[in-house]
Design a protein around this motif. Sequence first.
Motif, PDB file in Angstrom:
ATOM      1  N   ASP A 145       0.958  -1.096   0.076  1.00  0.00           N
ATOM      2  CA  ASP A 145      -0.016  -0.168   0.036  1.00  0.00           C
ATOM      3  C   ASP A 145       0.934   1.261   0.060  1.00  0.00           C
ATOM      4  O   ASP A 145       1.226   1.714   1.060  1.00  0.00           O
ATOM      5  CB  ASP A 145      -0.809   0.085   1.224  1.00  0.00           C
ATOM      6  N   ASP A 146       1.059   1.687  -1.379  1.00  0.00           N
ATOM      7  CA  ASP A 146       1.731   2.931  -1.235  1.00  0.00           C
ATOM      8  C   ASP A 146       1.536   4.224  -0.826  1.00  0.00           C
ATOM      9  O   ASP A 146       2.361   4.996  -0.119  1.00  0.00           O
ATOM     10  CB  ASP A 146       2.508   2.951  -2.777  1.00  0.00           C
ATOM     11  N   GLU A 147       0.117   4.435  -0.435  1.00  0.00           N
ATOM     12  CA  GLU A 147      -0.474   5.599   0.286  1.00  0.00           C
ATOM     13  C   GLU A 147       0.072   5.461   1.712  1.00  0.00           C
ATOM     14  O   GLU A 147       0.347   6.479   2.239  1.00  0.00           O
ATOM     15  CB  GLU A 147      -1.713   5.749  -0.238  1.00  0.00           C
ATOM     16  N   ASN A 148      -0.198   4.424   2.290  1.00  0.00           N
ATOM     17  CA  ASN A 148       0.043   4.125   3.754  1.00  0.00           C
ATOM     18  C   ASN A 148       1.280   3.892   4.054  1.00  0.00           C
ATOM     19  O   ASN A 148       1.824   3.824   5.178  1.00  0.00           O
ATOM     20  CB  ASN A 148      -0.927   3.117   4.371  1.00  0.00           C
ATOM     21  N   GLY A 149       2.090   3.253   2.892  1.00  0.00           N
ATOM     22  CA  GLY A 149       3.552   2.893   3.115  1.00  0.00           C
ATOM     23  C   GLY A 149       3.490   1.665   4.190  1.00  0.00           C
ATOM     24  O   GLY A 149       4.609   1.418   4.942  1.00  0.00           O
TER      25      GLY A 149
END
Length: 192
Positions: free
Chosen positions: A94-98
Amino acid sequence: MSEQVEQLDSDTNEDLSKGEIFDVLQNERRRYVLQYLREHDGPVQLGDLASHVAAQEYDCPNTEVTSAQRKRVYTTLQQSHLPRMHETGIINYDDENGTVSRTEHTEELTVYLEIVPGSEFPWREYYLSLGAVSLAIVTILWVGLYPFTVIPPLVWTTLIAVVLCLSAGYHTYAGREMTLTEFAKQETESED
């Protein structure tokens, strides 16, 4: 609607091809990612993962990783490795939440990730040497050189076969004990 959900589920449950597995596992950073995910339940933060991978690469404790080392690893994980692993379904990224988490395919790759300690015996070289010695003995027996012809060829053949079987048996037993799953279990048990 339910047909679409069933189709989605069947797509995510597809087996990985050997090409996909080896493509992902050919990179050492990706192997470190899988190792870290095997050691931690639930989603992990990209920053923690980057620190672990950098520590593995630079052979130092996590606390001694410099910010430059961590940043280099973080950037390549974020831009290249994690998206690639996510595409194949090996991990969830999940690149948005890292965050990074395991999938069912993460578990399947355990068989490909054997821990090889630094003091591990070089088995490929051993088997190559065993083959070369065996071939030399057969050649010497074929030519008929004196000290070797005292022992009958059947005894030599039996000796070679016994050494090969014992070696392969030990190698198989030792390799089975050193899979990543077994290592993770040993680490967990030692922490308790």
